[in-house]
Design a protein around this motif. Sequence first.
Motif, mmCIF file in Angstrom:
data_model
loop_
_atom_site.group_PDB
_atom_site.id
_atom_site.type_symbol
_atom_site.label_atom_id
_atom_site.label_comp_id
_atom_site.label_asym_id
_atom_site.label_seq_id
_atom_site.Cartn_x
_atom_site.Cartn_y
_atom_site.Cartn_z
ATOM 1 N N MET A 79 0.837 -1.187 0.000
ATOM 2 C CA MET A 79 0.000 0.000 0.000
ATOM 3 C C MET A 79 0.875 1.240 0.000
ATOM 4 O O MET A 79 1.714 1.415 0.878
ATOM 5 N N THR A 80 0.712 2.093 -0.988
ATOM 6 C CA THR A 80 1.433 3.360 -1.069
ATOM 7 C C THR A 80 0.440 4.499 -0.882
ATOM 8 O O THR A 80 -0.591 4.542 -1.545
ATOM 9 N N GLU A 83 -9.366 -2.071 -0.333
ATOM 10 C CA GLU A 83 -8.613 -1.488 0.777
ATOM 11 C C GLU A 83 -9.355 -0.303 1.371
ATOM 12 O O GLU A 83 -9.470 -0.156 2.592
ATOM 13 N N CYS A 84 -9.841 0.562 0.498
ATOM 14 C CA CYS A 84 -10.557 1.756 0.957
ATOM 15 C C CYS A 84 -11.839 1.385 1.699
ATOM 16 O O CYS A 84 -12.171 2.001 2.717
ATOM 17 N N ILE A 85 -12.556 0.393 1.191
ATOM 18 C CA ILE A 85 -13.792 -0.029 1.857
ATOM 19 C C ILE A 85 -13.482 -0.684 3.203
ATOM 20 O O ILE A 85 -14.206 -0.479 4.188
ATOM 21 N N GLU A 86 -12.407 -1.461 3.263
ATOM 22 C CA GLU A 86 -12.046 -2.091 4.535
ATOM 23 C C GLU A 86 -11.788 -1.042 5.607
ATOM 24 O O GLU A 86 -12.176 -1.208 6.770
ATOM 25 N N LEU A 140 -11.801 9.540 2.170
ATOM 26 C CA LEU A 140 -10.508 9.892 2.757
ATOM 27 C C LEU A 140 -9.456 8.839 2.409
ATOM 28 O O LEU A 140 -8.321 9.171 2.044
ATOM 29 N N ALA A 141 -9.828 7.566 2.533
ATOM 30 C CA ALA A 141 -8.886 6.492 2.200
ATOM 31 C C ALA A 141 -8.499 6.541 0.734
ATOM 32 O O ALA A 141 -7.339 6.290 0.369
ATOM 33 N N ALA A 142 -9.463 6.866 -0.123
ATOM 34 C CA ALA A 142 -9.175 6.976 -1.556
ATOM 35 C C ALA A 142 -8.214 8.126 -1.832
ATOM 36 O O ALA A 142 -7.245 7.981 -2.592
ATOM 37 N N ALA A 189 -6.004 9.375 0.140
ATOM 38 C CA ALA A 189 -4.676 9.007 0.627
ATOM 39 C C ALA A 189 -3.935 8.121 -0.366
ATOM 40 O O ALA A 189 -2.700 8.076 -0.359
ATOM 41 N N ARG A 190 -4.670 7.439 -1.234
ATOM 42 C CA ARG A 190 -4.068 6.521 -2.204
ATOM 43 C C ARG A 190 -4.007 7.114 -3.623
ATOM 44 O O ARG A 190 -3.809 6.385 -4.588
ATOM 45 N N GLY A 191 -4.189 8.409 -3.728
ATOM 46 C CA GLY A 191 -4.096 9.070 -5.021
ATOM 47 C C GLY A 191 -5.331 8.959 -5.880
ATOM 48 O O GLY A 191 -5.282 9.242 -7.078
ATOM 49 N N LEU A 192 -6.448 8.560 -5.265
ATOM 50 C CA LEU A 192 -7.710 8.457 -5.999
ATOM 51 C C LEU A 192 -8.576 9.681 -5.710
ATOM 52 O O LEU A 192 -8.526 10.247 -4.620
ATOM 53 N N GLY A 193 -9.380 10.055 -6.682
ATOM 54 C CA GLY A 193 -10.326 11.144 -6.503
ATOM 55 C C GLY A 193 -11.740 10.608 -6.417
ATOM 56 O O GLY A 193 -12.064 9.569 -7.008
ATOM 57 N N THR A 194 -12.582 11.298 -5.680
ATOM 58 C CA THR A 194 -13.972 10.893 -5.503
ATOM 59 C C THR A 194 -14.858 12.132 -5.539
ATOM 60 O O THR A 194 -14.378 13.260 -5.460
#
Length: 214
Positions: free
Chosen positions: A1-2, A35-38, A149-151, A153-158
Amino acid sequence: MTTLDLTPDELLTTTRTVRKQLDLEKPVPLELIRECIEIALQGPSGSNRQTWHWLVITDRELRAQIGEYYRRAVARYLESSGAAGKLYADDPERGPIQRRIGNSVAYLGERMGQVPVLVIPCLQAKTLPAGNQAGLWGSILPSAWSYMLAARARGLGTAWTTLHLNYETEVAELLGLPADIRQSVLIPTAYTIGTDFKPAPRQPLDEVVHHDAW
């Protein structure tokens, strides 16, 4: 996880609704979504019932059909007097900001079905309370925000969107949802074009905080 090099406060203040900067072409690994859902499942749930369910839609045709319902809902919204682009139209400070938001809403409205992953957090509830529903939705909406928030942190946009609920029944039938599964928000998820997001303008703290009484 990065994850991105963000302090907790930076993560909380720079997790924005992303529309125009979603990368519609880059695939998102399903494992990253999981990962984000967990992480989101650590959110609060009334009486620890944990009656949540998470729909993750990656099928191209399903995304396109949900996107079409969303496009119709956005078109109706943009015509309404409460649309973001029309609010505070005469306000020299907030007017330009609201017009930009209206433009970005229209942009996503035309492209929701092209976003690589659509996530719909749901709750299992046979009936909806007639009065105060805070306890019910308070068992899923904080988790939806944790997912965002988790997304981030992982470089994803929502983006936090709810206009698809104008076609809640149609989307439920499309996805084969049982009658007691209630949709909350629709969260398009994709890698972002750039990761340098800033805190948004907000009202002064003293205008919204009331100590002991109004």
